[in-house]
Design an enzyme around this catalytic site. Structure first.
Site, short mmCIF file in Angstrom:
data_model
loop_
_atom_site.label_atom_id
_atom_site.label_comp_id
_atom_site.label_asym_id
_atom_site.label_seq_id
_atom_site.Cartn_x
_atom_site.Cartn_y
_atom_site.Cartn_z
N ALA A 61 0.86 -1.19 0.00
CA ALA A 61 0.00 0.00 0.00
C ALA A 61 0.89 1.24 0.00
CB ALA A 61 -0.99 -0.05 1.17
N SER A 62 0.61 2.22 0.84
CA SER A 62 1.32 3.50 0.73
C SER A 62 2.78 3.46 1.19
CB SER A 62 0.57 4.59 1.49
OG SER A 62 -0.58 4.94 0.77
N VAL A 63 3.23 2.35 1.78
CA VAL A 63 4.67 2.20 1.98
C VAL A 63 5.38 2.22 0.62
CG1 VAL A 63 6.48 0.68 2.91
CG2 VAL A 63 4.35 0.98 4.17
N SER A 64 4.63 1.91 -0.45
CA SER A 64 5.17 1.99 -1.81
C SER A 64 5.63 3.39 -2.19
CB SER A 64 4.10 1.55 -2.82
OG SER A 64 3.63 0.25 -2.60
N LYS A 65 5.08 4.40 -1.54
CA LYS A 65 5.36 5.78 -1.96
C LYS A 65 6.84 6.14 -1.86
CE LYS A 65 0.82 7.98 -1.43
NZ LYS A 65 -0.05 6.80 -1.28
#
Length: 332
Positions: A61-65
């Protein structure tokens, strides 16, 4: 070794709700580059009864950012783009309302661009992709605020950043990630997942507790967007990622320092935002929440300590848990 065992036992007690025939959690504690805790609990796939282990890959999820931001910084380092480039230089089909938006605004959630989730067809079951986010934003002739004047967390911005990576590099975003980040660091099982194009090895499937039982809720209509949250990885591969944030294998130290420097206040008075990282005091962190997954990475660079918690369930959000685990590791 006994001290490590004591820390492990205390962490095991904290992780009790993840143990057994339930959706899993994988926990990594790194101190001075050494994994002092590396353990998984529960099941990666309830249907098959497959247990999670340190090689299990979760949707970040937003750890991908942080990977999207690093891709942009790599291209800036290469001289292929500038952080102060107008976004419309790379994505000219955006409307005039985006004239003042820069790449840096996208990185720091200060663009004011409309959230794509708010303008999707709510009844559609078709998954949107990063290119669809651009098409949705092409119809939006306003912004929430003057670009650069405020903060509003923006998945739209990070989907556009993935498209800018493609335009500036001439490569598909997933291929760029593989060639410039994952492969050089030995993150061999990490992937920006594209259905029909790539596969996720040792995959954890997402679950939500509904009507008294765990039900698979692995994908939603936004799960195929890569730039804001589409990467799968494991605690083993994230250990390799963390190591690269202490040296210049990917980014020069000055660029890394810029990424880790507060660029804007957020809607939480204790948290500022850099480039793909939340910053609380000396702590660098980011959470990731999507249907069926809750994750967090928390880094304490001065103590050379990192905690990662990856889970394939909708609740609870593990940031507070990771902070507890960090406290145990520091107190040992």
């Amino acid at each position: 070794m006994k001290q490590h065992t004591t820390v492990q036992e205390r962490i095991d007690a904290l992780m009790r709700q993840y143990d057994g025939p339930v959706p899993s959690a994988s926990v990594l504690v790194l101190r001075d580059g050494e994994a002092i805790v590396r353990r998984s609990y529960g099941l990666a796939d309830l249907g098959s009864g497959t247990a999670a282990d340190p090689t299990t890959n979760y949707r970040l999820a937003s750890v991908s950012k942080q990977f999207t931001a690093t891709s942009i910084l790599l291209l800036a380092q290469d001289g292929r783009l500038r952080l102060d480039d107008p976004v419309r230089r790379w994505l000219p089909t955006l409307p005039d309302a985006a004239d003042a938006v820069t790449v840096r605004h996208l990185l720091t959630h200060t663009s004011g661009l409309i959230d794509y989730e708010d303008v999707m067809d709510p009844d559609s079951q078709v998954q949107v992709h990063d290119a669809d986010v651009l098409r949705l934003l092409e119809t939006q002739y306003r912004t929430y605020f003057v670009p650069g004047s405020d903060y509003r967390y923006s998945n739209s911005g990070y989907a556009l950043l993935a498209l800018i990576v493609e335009r500036a590099s001439g490569q598909r975003y997933a291929r760029f990630l593989h060639e410039r980040i994952f492969q050089p660091l030995g993150m061999t099982a990490t992937v920006a997942y594209e259905a029909g194009v790539s596969e996720v090895a040792r995959r954890a499937y997402g679950y939500s507790f509904e009507q008294g039982r765990w039900q698979r809720t692995d994908q939603s209509s936004t799960s195929a967007v890569l730039g804001d949250g589409g990467i799968y990885s494991s605690i083993d591969d994230l250990a390799r990622w963390d190591a690269a944030l202490y040296d210049e294998r990917l980014l020069r130290s000055q660029m890394l320092q810029e990424a880790f420097t507060p660029a804007t206040a957020t809607d939480d008075p204790d948290v500022q935002y850099g480039y793909g990282w939340r910053i609380t005091g000396e702590t660098l962190w980011h959470s990731g929440e999507t249907i069926g997954f809750r994750n967090v990475i928390v880094r304490y660079p001065r103590q050379h300590l990192t905690v990662v918690v990856l889970t394939n369930r909708n609740d609870p959000e593990p940031y507070a848990l990771a902070r507890q685990i960090a406290g145990l590791a520091m107190a040992k």
